[in-house]
Scaffold this active site. Sequence first.
Site, mmCIF file in Angstrom:
data_model
loop_
_atom_site.group_PDB
_atom_site.id
_atom_site.type_symbol
_atom_site.label_atom_id
_atom_site.label_comp_id
_atom_site.label_asym_id
_atom_site.label_seq_id
_atom_site.Cartn_x
_atom_site.Cartn_y
_atom_site.Cartn_z
ATOM 1 N N GLU A 183 125.014 16.613 24.527
ATOM 2 C CA GLU A 183 124.598 16.956 25.890
ATOM 3 C C GLU A 183 125.545 17.955 26.564
ATOM 4 O O GLU A 183 125.177 18.637 27.506
ATOM 5 C CB GLU A 183 124.438 15.680 26.737
ATOM 6 C CG GLU A 183 125.672 14.794 26.857
ATOM 7 C CD GLU A 183 125.859 13.815 25.688
ATOM 8 O OE1 GLU A 183 125.366 14.086 24.584
ATOM 9 O OE2 GLU A 183 126.528 12.776 25.908
ATOM 10 N N PRO A 209 121.125 18.075 19.945
ATOM 11 C CA PRO A 209 122.495 18.540 20.147
ATOM 12 C C PRO A 209 123.233 17.644 21.137
ATOM 13 O O PRO A 209 122.613 16.871 21.871
ATOM 14 C CB PRO A 209 122.312 19.953 20.732
ATOM 15 C CG PRO A 209 120.937 19.978 21.306
ATOM 16 C CD PRO A 209 120.121 18.927 20.613
ATOM 17 N N GLY A 211 133.575 8.251 7.775
ATOM 18 C CA GLY A 211 132.184 8.592 7.506
ATOM 19 C C GLY A 211 131.605 8.036 6.235
ATOM 20 O O GLY A 211 132.280 7.389 5.439
ATOM 21 N N ASP A 253 128.944 27.997 26.260
ATOM 22 C CA ASP A 253 128.641 26.564 26.325
ATOM 23 C C ASP A 253 129.842 25.687 25.949
ATOM 24 O O ASP A 253 130.018 24.608 26.498
ATOM 25 C CB ASP A 253 127.464 26.263 25.371
ATOM 26 C CG ASP A 253 126.526 25.205 25.933
ATOM 27 O OD1 ASP A 253 126.678 24.847 27.112
ATOM 28 O OD2 ASP A 253 125.638 24.751 25.187
ATOM 29 N N VAL A 261 133.685 7.760 15.683
ATOM 30 C CA VAL A 261 133.553 6.526 14.904
ATOM 31 C C VAL A 261 132.748 5.487 15.703
ATOM 32 O O VAL A 261 131.871 4.810 15.157
ATOM 33 C CB VAL A 261 134.951 5.976 14.525
ATOM 34 C CG1 VAL A 261 134.843 4.575 13.944
ATOM 35 C CG2 VAL A 261 135.632 6.911 13.539
ATOM 36 N N GLU A 281 129.306 11.777 9.781
ATOM 37 C CA GLU A 281 130.475 12.667 9.761
ATOM 38 C C GLU A 281 131.260 12.363 11.026
ATOM 39 O O GLU A 281 130.872 12.788 12.119
ATOM 40 C CB GLU A 281 130.026 14.137 9.768
ATOM 41 C CG GLU A 281 129.356 14.586 8.490
ATOM 42 C CD GLU A 281 130.330 14.772 7.345
ATOM 43 O OE1 GLU A 281 131.558 14.665 7.568
ATOM 44 O OE2 GLU A 281 129.867 15.017 6.223
ATOM 45 N N ASN A 308 131.639 20.114 19.348
ATOM 46 C CA ASN A 308 132.730 21.051 19.018
ATOM 47 C C ASN A 308 132.274 22.259 18.199
ATOM 48 O O ASN A 308 132.822 23.336 18.334
ATOM 49 C CB ASN A 308 133.890 20.308 18.329
ATOM 50 C CG ASN A 308 133.471 19.645 17.044
ATOM 51 O OD1 ASN A 308 132.294 19.358 16.833
ATOM 52 N ND2 ASN A 308 134.432 19.407 16.180
HETATM 53 P P1 NAD Z 1 130.076 11.354 20.342
HETATM 54 O O1 NAD Z 1 130.099 10.323 19.300
HETATM 55 O O2 NAD Z 1 130.377 10.982 21.733
HETATM 56 O O3 NAD Z 1 128.634 12.053 20.392
HETATM 57 C C1 NAD Z 1 128.068 12.631 19.233
HETATM 58 C C2 NAD Z 1 126.562 12.708 19.412
HETATM 59 O O4 NAD Z 1 126.020 11.397 19.377
HETATM 60 C C3 NAD Z 1 126.105 13.319 20.726
HETATM 61 O O5 NAD Z 1 124.973 14.122 20.478
HETATM 62 C C4 NAD Z 1 125.727 12.098 21.558
HETATM 63 O O6 NAD Z 1 124.776 12.357 22.545
HETATM 64 C C5 NAD Z 1 125.155 11.202 20.485
HETATM 65 N N1 NAD Z 1 125.170 9.779 20.804
HETATM 66 C C6 NAD Z 1 126.063 9.093 21.563
HETATM 67 N N2 NAD Z 1 125.744 7.780 21.588
HETATM 68 C C7 NAD Z 1 124.635 7.635 20.818
HETATM 69 C C8 NAD Z 1 123.829 6.514 20.460
HETATM 70 N N3 NAD Z 1 124.090 5.286 20.880
HETATM 71 N N4 NAD Z 1 122.767 6.723 19.661
HETATM 72 C C9 NAD Z 1 122.490 7.957 19.187
HETATM 73 N N5 NAD Z 1 123.214 9.069 19.510
HETATM 74 C C10 NAD Z 1 124.270 8.892 20.320
HETATM 75 O O7 NAD Z 1 131.028 12.493 19.801
HETATM 76 P P2 NAD Z 1 131.463 13.842 20.531
HETATM 77 O O8 NAD Z 1 132.391 13.475 21.624
HETATM 78 O O9 NAD Z 1 130.254 14.666 20.824
HETATM 79 O O10 NAD Z 1 132.234 14.590 19.355
HETATM 80 C C11 NAD Z 1 133.561 14.347 19.042
HETATM 81 C C12 NAD Z 1 133.650 13.462 17.827
HETATM 82 O O11 NAD Z 1 132.908 14.011 16.743
HETATM 83 C C13 NAD Z 1 135.080 13.353 17.321
HETATM 84 O O12 NAD Z 1 135.361 12.029 16.972
HETATM 85 C C14 NAD Z 1 135.073 14.243 16.086
HETATM 86 O O13 NAD Z 1 136.059 13.934 15.148
HETATM 87 C C15 NAD Z 1 133.711 14.039 15.562
HETATM 88 N N6 NAD Z 1 133.321 15.141 14.669
HETATM 89 C C16 NAD Z 1 133.222 14.905 13.326
HETATM 90 C C17 NAD Z 1 132.889 15.939 12.449
HETATM 91 C C18 NAD Z 1 132.793 15.713 10.973
HETATM 92 O O14 NAD Z 1 132.185 16.531 10.279
HETATM 93 N N7 NAD Z 1 133.353 14.648 10.420
HETATM 94 C C19 NAD Z 1 132.652 17.220 12.966
HETATM 95 C C20 NAD Z 1 132.747 17.416 14.340
HETATM 96 C C21 NAD Z 1 133.088 16.361 15.188
#
Ligand code: NAD
Length: 498
Positions: free
Chosen positions: A189, A187, A468, A103, A240, A260, A163
């Site tokens: 998508e 999770p 965070g 995946d 963020v 986070e 990730n």
């Molecule tokens: P993303 O913010 O695009 O998505 C994260 C999750 O939020 C997904 O499940 C997505 O479907 C959901 N989401 C998106 N918009 C939303 C909304 N409006 N309302 C509710 N849920 C919503 O992030 P990504 O691209 O999946 O992951 C990468 C990011 O995650 C990077 O910035 C990375 O640094 C961060 N990250 C942080 C940690 C930590 O522990 N600090 C760990 C892993 C990844």
Amino acid sequence: MSKTANRYGPETTLPIQQSYVDGGYLPSTSAQSFVTRHPGNDRVICDVEIAGAAEIDSAVTAARNAFDSWSQTSAAERGAILRRAASILRERNAELAELETLDTGKPLAETSAVDIVTGADVIEYFANISQSIHGQHIDLPPAAFAMIRREPLGVCAGIGAWNYPMQIAMWKSGPALACGNTMVFKPAEQTPLTALKLAEIYTEAGLPPGVFNVVQGAADTGSALVSHPDVAKVTLTGSVATGKIVMAQAAADLKMVTLELGGKSPIIVFADADIDNALNAALVGNFYSTGQVCSNGTRVFVHSSIHDAFVDQLGKRAAAIRVGDPFDPETQMGPLVSREHCERVLHYISLAKDSAATHVYGGDAITEGVLAEGYYVTPSVFASCRDDMKFVQDEVFGPLMSVLSFDTEDEVIRRANDTYYGLSGAVFTNDIRRAHRTANALQAGIVWINDYNVTPPEVPFGGYKQSGIGRENGQQAVEHYTQVKTIYTNLGDVPKTY
Ligand code: NAD
């Protein structure tokens, strides 16, 4: 491996996947679905049904209905169920690691060593401390005392990034469930598969229906979950930008949040450091999981007296990283998670190549041979970078290392802190006073001295500044999955005021 284990490979296709609600799979009434692909060859693995408003309501209702009985279950029994789940997860590590590799595209060498086992470690840690989660008694002489009860919150919504999909689901559900809450987890998508396995394993371990549920979908599904009136708390791992949207939405009902988020963390290498250790850390802190790690040390500050020699070694070592099929056990770096993300990362690499920084190695899309089907990029190192370059300031979340030269301790601390992120950082030196001075001065939720990206379950993890709010892991996480109630008891008389 268990007898019933499935095995997965790069050509695996799966039947349509659904949400997991109240102890079983729930067909969606939304009539909408999305596909998930294997990043190593762009093949569709399966369709996934999107949870619409009806499914989200079913999941939250199941979690709310399960809450009374789960929160009243003895901590010993809750701990025993979670420990059983941790043990099944470890037993099935090989199979689950393969599914995670399918995946995410992360190499099997990583997923089989880290993703599942470190999640199981966290579940076990919180299972083991569940019996020690308790309140306080405060004596108030002459004739009163107060009890401080530590109570669970209710239904927690967990939203994951792509990730570390299964590990994130475990880092959130372990403490939430140990504290007596129930959870609905969504999770990312891009990587919807392994959270469903976690739900199955919890059920097999004896977790009552409704205590842990999984809903599938993207931002709309996440947003509907966040705004559901019966959700008490939201815990998100993501960017963020998403964190701000989720927090604003949660604020409408003053729901608690743990966020986070991303980072652009510094690794500071002083001239007296053990250079091999610093090199090992800089490489793993930039290229593990193809650079898709939130806490990566993507700004590597190296003292000017050792900058050139350090960069020379980085270039040679980056060039030796084996990029390839993530299912090949020899592969050290796999593809990026999606075509869209790959294009974003390549855009940042092109900014770096066009800048005044020195291009030391890599950063090329692989466009020939069998790997051309996937989203592969070679690891890249840029040196003599400047703080104001866009690729040095933004979180790229890919295999792009920026090396910056510095002269003094004060200067490097100021520059390392000159970012709105504050997730993590590291200092490499053999001078213990300098190490702690620097660690204390860094604006980050976790700082490693002479190491990088080590996150044992006992140790709180989370961000300062825009990286965070709240902490995962360690006893601090309990504070984010419980609330305190004061019960004041009067043993005397109430004074007659009027
Ligand atoms: P993303 O913010 O695009 O998505 C994260 C999750 O939020 C997904 O499940 C997505 O479907 C959901 N989401 C998106 N918009 C939303 C909304 N409006 N309302 C509710 N849920 C919503 O992030 P990504 O691209 O999946 O992951 C990468 C990011 O995650 C990077 O910035 C990375 O640094 C961060 N990250 C942080 C940690 C930590 O522990 N600090 C760990 C892993 C990844």
